[in-house]
Design an enzyme around this catalytic site. Structure first.
Site, PDB file in Angstrom:
ATOM      1  CB  CYS A 162      -1.032   0.018   1.338  1.00 42.34           C
ATOM      2  SG  CYS A 162      -0.036  -0.499   2.739  1.00 42.34           S
ATOM      3  CG  HIS A 184      -3.656   0.185   5.090  1.00 42.99           C
ATOM      4  ND1 HIS A 184      -2.949  -0.354   3.931  1.00 42.99           N
ATOM      5  CD2 HIS A 184      -4.764   0.723   4.647  1.00 42.99           C
ATOM      6  CE1 HIS A 184      -3.735  -0.088   2.867  1.00 42.99           C
ATOM      7  NE2 HIS A 184      -5.055   0.584   3.521  1.00 42.99           N
TER       8      HIS A 184
END
Length: 853
Positions: free
Chosen positions: A319, A812
């Site tokens: 990500c 993330h």
């Protein structure tokens, strides 16, 4: 001439060869059997994101084993003359009502695509797959269905089987991510645990001997807690770390849940979860809140589709890369460079386009901006989803697997499957763009700016001005400037009391820091360690301030949220910063030498040999290393690079800090002696005379180190001018930079460089301005310096990348980008309109310059 199956039908009907062996004879020399080391690309096109599941299927060259979609296979045939391709097609269809379904979808011809990755966007229980393979001979598109063992020559049959059964070309990289495979402990099944009544509380842990609260280990035999031996693989703890002192290694304990429950520890409550390919930390409540706020959880976000609204699949902790790439391809210069020149890049790509940076950037850019992979579901599909109560209005996104494999090759961190720092990747990508922009067009020009450093000797008050290139400003986040300082102090007191009394921790408090305080901390003078004053010709106290010598077209601002804990793991400070939508930095423009200021003499410190080398013979001192900033070397080593390579990088970049040394590492990590210790035999070479050297400095060889020359040329300075600068500064890289800015090219040197620019325009990407951007270049900037797009220092926020989690090595990343006047959230493959963009929790902010009007 294509039928509904995507197969080619020549005019007059499909042609089937009666004697396949005779038909294939002319092409036999070009058909290869994949050998060990050959990569077979049978799941994705080299130029697009077409796959066997695409309408036209995928064509795999039987000589190069590269995959091509329908619209790109003809290009490869024309360029290489390779005629034989294997056409792969996967038909995906919904199971008939009442059909038996299971966790693993039923597949016909299962051996055809033995190792082809399934599209995870389909529910395996609701769909079934029918795989089809055939050989296609260009240019007439003769088709030979497979398998056809009896009629095909043995070599062709073997080659076809090898291609169909080949593993993914990316799986070979995965073992490199791990140092060694951890084995199950032989004591796991028979471990004897004492019934001594010990129960471990859920918080307040500390070492029973030294009361240390970090890096704690639990003895699974008696429940004792001590600090001590620890292991760290860079991933964060995704399962419990277990070490066996008898076996003297880290081990696996398949019964760890039972062993922990013996001491009252509920594994299910503490275990980390994994969702959508990224780690979720089991952290205190504000972390949960951070995840919810940044991802805008609980809000009914509206999905958006079309050009510029395509998501990027998370390949498992990628990500950080997806977020950076989304922002880069929202900038017109990157769009123009890679998507605007798409056909030219594809037509002139090398024989293996999977290894060409421009090709893979163009492929990804087209995938993101074309809208081809971001189409809204059909009305019938929506109705069907609503009826099944599984309405998911999400796109599939594109996979950056080829680009990631290319840009991370050889990098110890980015080539792994671990989470990484988005800022480090941004700098890494900019460096690659620089290296691959051999012509006049360089999209990273929009980020480049010059910083003026003013260093002052505190004792003599004399100053020195130097300039350096940068692409990002890093703003400190001073906790002491928090507007809720009293609340933070009260929380710390409660937290310490709770830990001391082994009670549950209080609700954490997030620091709220004004952006103006961050900017003020950035502009404050800082002490210069080990400052050598040329006025005193001795070490003295010195301070440095930094200002903008030019303003970039796009300003990147990183908030320094991360620090190192006592266990040397990067940890994030929990804070919110009121980042403004509009930013005016005009007051921070550099002014240069001011009236009344006196410059420090242009002298270099002498080369001082260590005391224990004086009197040594040349051979004895041969392996003595020079003075090196060991702190910078250790900082790089903590990123996974060999320590000796880090020491060399710091030395060859003149102790100018870890960022410069990091660039050196990336440029030299393929060299065979990359990890060898640094030795400089010439330091004590008796053949070198020091009598004529100023200040007793040892003269170096007339040819400066190629490493230093490469660093200067990578910044955009002409090679000849870089060599001259190094020669005039005794090969001191920092002084050479200063020399370049203060010594414009003159006389014969200038004429020679002018001739070089006329005859070799590709040697320096910075010295030749783009035809479409000349007006944006600084009019008074010396042509020998790096190319910058100077202008007003007024900006508007248009994107920011946020991080969730406690460390850059876990958590993330997502990004928010302002498009068409509205904020859009890019969360991996999901793209939606943002309802409440969390600007105060961002990590990297991107500003675009406001027009002068």
């Amino acid at each position: 001439n294509y039928n509904c199956n995507g197969s080619y039908c020549p005019p007059g009907g499909r042609t089937m060869a009666t004697d396949l062996g005779e038909l294939l004879v002319p092409y036999m020399p070009t058909i290869r059997v994949p050998k060990t080391g050959d990569r077979v690309f049978k799941s994705e096109c080299a130029f697009s994101f077409d796959s066997p599941e695409s309408e036209g299927g995928l064509y795999v060259c039987m000589n190069t084993f590269l995959g091509f979609g329908r619209e790109h296979v003809e290009r490869h045939y024309r360029k290489t003359g390779q005629s034989v391709y294997m056409h792969l097609k996967r038909h995906v269809k919904e199971k008939a009502t009442g059909a038996a379904g299971g966790a693993i979808p039923r597949r016909r011809n299962g051996k055809v695509f033995l190792d082809l990755e399934l599209n995870r966007d389909f529910n395996g229980e609701d769909y079934e797959y029918e795989d089809e393979a055939k050989l296609v001979i260009f240019p007439d598109h003769f088709e030979i269905p497979l398998p056809n063992i009896e009629e095909l020559p043995a070599l062709v049959t073997i080659a076809c089987d090898a291609v169909l059964n080949a593993s993914s070309p990316y799986k070979k990289q995965e073992p490199e991510s791990w140092d060694e495979e951890i084995q199950v402990s032989r004591h796991a099944r028979s471990l004897r645990q004492l019934d001594n009544g010990v129960k471990i509380p859920p918080s307040g842990w500390k070492c029973q001997r030294c009361e240390m609260r970090e890096n704690l280990w639990l003895n699974l035999t008696d429940g004792a807690i001590f600090c001590g031996k620890w292991f760290f693989d860079g991933t964060g703890v995704t399962e419990v770390d277990v070490y066996s002192f008898e076996e003297e290694e880290a081990v696996l304990d398949p019964h760890i849940s039972e062993h922990l429950s013996h001491f009252g520890i509920d594994m299910l409550q503490m275990q980390q979860r994994t969702e959508n390919g990224h780690h979720i930390d089991n952290n205190p409540r504000p972390r949960v809140s951070e995840w919810e706020v940044i991802q805008e959880s609980g809000m009914k976000l509206k999905a958006v589709y079309g050009p510029g609204y395509t998501g990027i699949k998370n390949l498992g902790n990628t990500c950080y890369m997806g977020s950076v790439l989304q922002v880069l391809f929202s900038i017109p210069d990157f769009q123009r460079m890679y998507v605007g020149n798409l056909q030219r890049i594809f037509d002139y790509s090398p024989l293996d386009p999977t290894q060409d940076f421009a090709t893979q950037m163009a492929k990804l850019g087209h995938g993101l901006l074309s809208g081809q992979y971001s189409k809204p579901p059909m009305k019938s599909e929506l109705i069907e989803q609503v009826m099944k109560e599984e309405y998911k209005q999400q796109q599939k996104g594109v996979s950056p697997r080829m680009l990631k494999s290319l840009v991370s090759r050889g990098h110890p961190e980015f080539s792994s499957n671990r989470q990484q720092d988005a800022h480090e990747l941004f700098i890494h990508l900019i460096n690659i763009v620089e290296r691959n922009s051999g012509g006049s067009e360089n999209p990273s020009d929009v980020f480049r700016f010059l910083v003026e450093d003013r260093v002052q000797c505190c004792q003599t008050r004399r100053v020195r001005y130097t300039q350096r290139v940068d692409y990002c400003i890093q703003l400190p986040a001073p906790i002491e400037a928090a507007t809720n300082r009293e609340e933070l102090l009260a929380y710390e007191a409660k937290r310490k009391e709770a830990e001391d009394n082994m009670r549950p921790l209080p609700e954490p408090v997030r620091a709220r820091i004004p952006f103006t305080a961050c900017l003020q901390a950035f502009t404050e003078p800082e002490n210069v360690p080990d400052f050598w004053s040329s006025a005193l010709q001795a070490k003295s106290a010195g301070v440095k301030t930094s200002r903008f010598a030019s303003f970039p077209e796009y300003l990147v601002v990183q908030i320094k949220k991360f620090t190192f804990g006592v266990d040397w793991v990067p940890k994030k400070l929990d804070m919110a910063i009121d980042v403004p939508d509009f930013l005016d930095l005009s007051r921070l423009r550099a002014t240069g030498l001011q009236a009344g200021e006196e410059e420090l003499p242009d002298l270099m410190p002498p080369i001082v040999l260590p005391e224990d080398t004086r009197g040594m013979s040349y051979q004895e001192a041969d392996v003595v290393s020079p003075e090196i900033d060991e702190a910078a070397a250790m900082q790089l080593a903590e990123m996974g690079f060999p320590l000796e390579a880090c020491r060399k990088a710091v030395y060859y970049t003149g102790n100018m800090g870890p960022e410069m040394a990091f660039n050196w590492i990336i440029a030299h990590m393929e060299e065979p002696d990359f990890a060898e210790p640094l030795t400089l035999p010439s330091m004590l070479d008796p053949s070198l005379s020091t009598s004529d050297s100023p200040m007793g400095a040892t003269p170096l060889d007339n040819s400066p180190p190629e490493e230093s020359v490469s660093i200067l040329t990578s910044m955009g300075f002409p090679r000849a001018h870089s060599i001259r600068a190094l020669k005039n500064t005794n090969n001191n890289l920092e002084r050479a930079l200063d020399w370049i800015f203060t010594h414009p090219e003159e006389g014969e040197e200038s004429d020679a460089l002018s001739d070089m620019a006329d005859t070799e325009p590709n040697d320096n990407a910075f010295s030749n301005a783009n035809s479409h951007s000349d007006s944006t270049l600084s009019p008074d900037r010396d042509a020998t310096g790096p190319r910058v797009k100077d202008g007003p220092g007024r900006y508007e926020l248009f994107a920011f990348i946020s991080h969730m989690g406690a460390s850059t090595m876990s958590g993330h990343y997502i990004c928010h980008i302002k498009k068409e006047g509205r904020w859009v959230i890019y969360n991996d493959h999901k793209v939606c309109l943002s309802e409440r963009p969390p600007k105060d929790l961002g990590y990297i902010y991107f500003y675009r310059r406001l027009s002068s009007s």
